[in-house]
Structures are given as C-alpha cells and as structure tokens.
Design an enzyme around this catalytic site. Structure first.
Site, PDB file in Angstrom:
ATOM      1  N   THR A 120     -12.286   2.591   5.936  1.00 28.86           N
ATOM      2  CA  THR A 120     -12.151   3.140   4.573  1.00 28.86           C
ATOM      3  C   THR A 120     -13.502   3.638   4.060  1.00 28.86           C
ATOM      4  OG1 THR A 120     -10.388   1.566   4.150  1.00 28.86           O
ATOM      5  CG2 THR A 120     -11.441   2.535   2.212  1.00 28.86           C
ATOM      6  N   ASP A 142     -11.280 -10.129   7.628  1.00 29.89           N
ATOM      7  CA  ASP A 142     -12.105 -10.350   8.826  1.00 29.89           C
ATOM      8  C   ASP A 142     -13.580 -10.607   8.491  1.00 29.89           C
ATOM      9  OD1 ASP A 142      -9.743  -9.670  10.098  1.00 29.89           O
ATOM     10  OD2 ASP A 142     -10.356  -7.604  10.483  1.00 29.89           O
ATOM     11  N   ARG A 177      -0.863 -34.460  20.906  1.00 21.86           N
ATOM     12  CA  ARG A 177      -0.882 -33.114  21.484  1.00 21.86           C
ATOM     13  C   ARG A 177      -2.183 -32.373  21.178  1.00 21.86           C
ATOM     14  NH1 ARG A 177       5.182 -31.422  19.483  1.00 21.86           N
ATOM     15  NH2 ARG A 177       6.255 -31.939  21.413  1.00 21.86           N
TER      16      ARG A 177
HETATM   17  O1  F6P Z   1      -8.266  -6.193   9.767  1.00 24.22           O
HETATM   18  C1  F6P Z   1      -7.381  -7.091   9.176  1.00 24.22           C
HETATM   19  C2  F6P Z   1      -6.334  -7.526  10.148  1.00 24.22           C
HETATM   20  O2  F6P Z   1      -5.466  -8.428   9.496  1.00 24.22           O
HETATM   21  C3  F6P Z   1      -6.871  -8.100  11.455  1.00 24.22           C
HETATM   22  O3  F6P Z   1      -7.329  -9.413  11.299  1.00 24.22           O
HETATM   23  C4  F6P Z   1      -5.678  -7.909  12.352  1.00 24.22           C
HETATM   24  O4  F6P Z   1      -6.061  -7.818  13.716  1.00 24.22           O
HETATM   25  C5  F6P Z   1      -5.131  -6.599  11.899  1.00 24.22           C
HETATM   26  O5  F6P Z   1      -5.565  -6.416  10.563  1.00 24.22           O
HETATM   27  C6  F6P Z   1      -3.643  -6.475  11.929  1.00 24.22           C
HETATM   28  O6  F6P Z   1      -3.335  -5.175  11.571  1.00 24.22           O
HETATM   29  P1  F6P Z   1      -1.890  -4.593  11.267  1.00 24.22           P
HETATM   30  O7  F6P Z   1      -1.661  -4.767   9.791  1.00 24.22           O
HETATM   31  O8  F6P Z   1      -1.991  -3.172  11.663  1.00 24.22           O
HETATM   32  O9  F6P Z   1      -0.917  -5.375  12.092  1.00 24.22           O
END
Ligand code: F6P
Length: 380
Positions: A120, A142, A177
């Site tokens: 973005t 992230d 576990r």
């Molecule tokens: O970047 C944010 C995120 O949630 C990541 O952690 C994950 O890999 C990805 O987006 C999932 O993306 P989408 O919404 O395209 O499934």
C-alpha cells in the site's frame, strides 16, 4: 489551506482500521476539514467510489472505535499501477494510476491518507511522485513495515495468539501432548516470537531462524525428563527447516508480480516430525484469520488513535509524502521514500516480493535475547 481529505484502507484487514479512521475524522472535524473515504482501498480510488465520513450522531463513523474490519472496506488485489483489465477475453495488466490522480483532483481532495502495509505504501509513494499529497499509516498484523517499531493491528494479533496458547496449555497438559500453534506473519516472525513469550511457549520457530527439528525435539524430551509431559510449540507460517523450503498451501490471485503465495502447512509438518522424534502425541492448531478479526486491544485502540491524529496533524502542517511511525517509542514520521527502500521503480509491485523493504526480526533484538534467556527453543 486544507479543505477536504480522504482515507483509503488497503490490504488484509486488521483490528484497528476503524480506530485510525475515526481519529483522522475527529481531528479533521476539529479543524472544520471535510473527510471522505474511498471504498475498498485503491479499487475505490480507481472507480471514484467515495463517501463522506462523519462522527456526528447520525453519521456513518459513530461507535466504530471497538469495531473490527473497516467501515470503508479494504482491497488485497488493487495495484492501480498494474491493474487487471479484461481485453478480448484475456486479462491484461495496465497502469491506471492517472485515472486515480484525476479522481483525486476532480474530488478536490487535498490529502490522501493510505492505511496499509508495504505494498500500500509503495503505491502511495508512487502516487506522490505523480503530484498527489499522501500520508501513510502503517498497518499489518505481521508488524513488518519498514521504518516503524510497530504497526497497528499487530498487538491484537499477538493477544489473540497468546490467548490461544493459554487455551492450548490446559488441553495439552491434560492429554500429555505437544500442542503446535501455527500463526501468521508471512516472512517475519514477530507474532510467533512475541506470542510465544506472552503465552509461555517452549519452542518458537520463526522465518528468520531456519530450524533444526532435532533441536526442538531435544527441548521437548528434556522437559519430559523433568516430568513435564506436554509442550507448546509456536510456529510462524513462514518458518522453514534448515536447508528446506517454506510450506505453500496454495496460490491467491492478487494480481501479476505480487507475492501470491498462500503460506501454511508448516505447523502440521512440525507436529508430525516432533511426534516421531519424541514419542509424544502432537496436535496442530492453525489460528488463521482469528488474528485479524474482531475488536482491537486497548493498546491497538490507543496506537491507532495516535497514528490517525498524527497523520491529520501532519496534513495540517503540510508535511506530505511521509509515513507516520513509532521511533524510539515516540510518534514520528519518515519519508515514504525511506519506507519503500530499494524498491525504487514506479509501479513495480511490492508486497513481500524480493524487492520489498520489510522489517524482519534481527538477531540482536531484545525479544530474541529474552526468549533465549528464559529457555524458549528457537530451533537452532
Ligand atoms: O499480511 C497479513 C496476512 O494476514 C498474513 O499474515 C497472511 O499470510 C496473509 O495476510 C493472508 O492473506 P489473505 O488475506 O490473502 O489470505
């Protein structure tokens, strides 16, 4: 003099989008500036799908602080510099950014706030080079946006993961576990590492440290020998074994040139291997979109509000083409150029590609030291 500003939210959603939107609107309203929102991120900008936003009693932005999602939507596949267009039954990619620039001019928007992650902000920088006043606000669970210590949405994701670890503790302990939790984060291990510390996990496997499964197994066997017949293992979706590859669950269709990989599956692999190596039963839980949905934590509400208010204040000072950041624990801003880093080419797609400038965990980060100090195995 600013008269009209607009917000767009772009990329995968996070808890805190609405808190940022609200803070921008409120700060704008205090200065008698009109605030608008483009619907569904850059796609709405391209279609000029715009609405007026307000926080008075009958307005659309009332009561949104604790709400998950985004009242103006978001888009994960809308790079306007490389946009999919159907031509003669085929998909071709075109640079439609000039249409966006025209829309902003026609709408008489004096500043565009771009709420989003690295991809973005890359498009935001590219629009700024076409003469648009842009201010970015760093979003993503992230926590991997360059130049800032924290993105909004991250704290909520960590809290959700820590809560999951708490719950896995009791069931793991009851059934003796190994409980593996796979969390998001793409190519950065922030969510995994911080939630492992917050939840008291025994092993944390992150993309920044390719792991040796035998090391994790030794940790679990040591615990077993000390009478602890259960263990908690947090695995980041982007973690990979030494000399091995990341696990790919499938492909997404976010356009040409972007990182279309759907990460996932490493948790199951790790659980199976640990079961074989330790003789303990193992179960894997994939936390998934729980980390992105729902109400933001109090921390994220405050951070998002600070970011939103700061973004509008920067606009009032006419400090454009920057990203609001937290630096040394304080609100600050940096040029979007620094955020984009080495990904200089206008229109080149970002979003965790080789060229994108994301912030990963460095080995001298105090989280790494803390984890090691208290005996969390990092797979090395
Ligand atoms: O970047 C944010 C995120 O949630 C990541 O952690 C994950 O890999 C990805 O987006 C999932 O993306 P989408 O919404 O395209 O499934």
């Amino acid at each position: 003099m600013l008269k009209k500003v607009a917000i767009l939210a772009n990329g995968g959603d996070v808890s805190g989008f609405n808190a940022v939107i609200r803070a921008i609107i409120k700060t704008a309203e205090n200065k008698n500036i009109e605030c608008y929102g483009f619907i569904d991120g850059y796609r709405g900008l391209l279609k000029n799908d715009i609405i007026k936003l307000g926080t008075s009693s009958k307005d659309n932005a009332v009561g949104i602080l604790p709400k998950g999602g985004s009242i103006i939507g978001s888009s994960t596949n809308a790079n306007v510099f490389h946009y999919p267009v159907e031509e003669n039954g085929q998909t071709v990619y075109k640079d439609l950014s000039d249409k966006c620039v025209q829309n902003i001019k026609d709408d008489e928007i004096d500043c565009l706030f771009t709420l989003g992650g690295d991809a973005t902000q890359k498009s935001a920088r590219d629009l700024s080079l076409k003469g648009i006043n842009v201010i970015g606000v760093p979003k993503t669970i992230d926590n991997d946006v360059a130049c800032t210590e924290i993105t909004f949405g991250y704290n909520t994701a960590v809290s959700v993961a820590a809560d999951a670890i708490d719950r896995l503790h009791s069931t793991g302990e009851t059934h003796h576990r190994i409980m593996v939790l796979e969390v998001m984060g793409r190519y950065a291990g922030w969510i995994a590492l911080e939630s492992a510390i917050a939840g008291g996990a025994d092993v944390a496997l992150i993309p920044e440290i390719p792991f040796d499964i035998h090391s994790a197994a030794r940790k679990i066997i040591n615990r077993k020998n000390r009478g602890k017949s259960f263990s908690i293992v947090v695995v980041s979706e982007g973690a990979k074994p030494l000399g091995g590859d990341i696990q790919i669950r499938g492909m997404r269709n976010n356009g040409e040139g972007v990182d279309n990989i759907k990460l996932g599956g490493i948790g199951e692999v790790v659980a199976k291997q640990l079961e074989e190596l330790t003789g303990l039963e193992a179960r894997c839980t994939v936390l998934g979109y729980m980390q992105r949905g729902g109400s933001p934590t109090a921390f994220d509400r405050v951070l998002s509000t600070k970011y939103g208010a700061k973004a509008m204040s920067l606009a009032l000072e006419e400090k454009f083409n920057v990203l609001t950041v937290i630096k040394d624990g304080k609100l600050n801003y940096v040029p979007l150029e620094d955020v984009v880093g080495n990904n200089k080419v206008i229109g080149a797609v970002s979003g965790n590609t080789a060229e994108s400038n994301i912030r990963k965990i460095k080995m001298d980060d105090e989280l790494v030291k803390t984890a090691r100090d208290i005996g969390i195995n990092l797979g090395d």
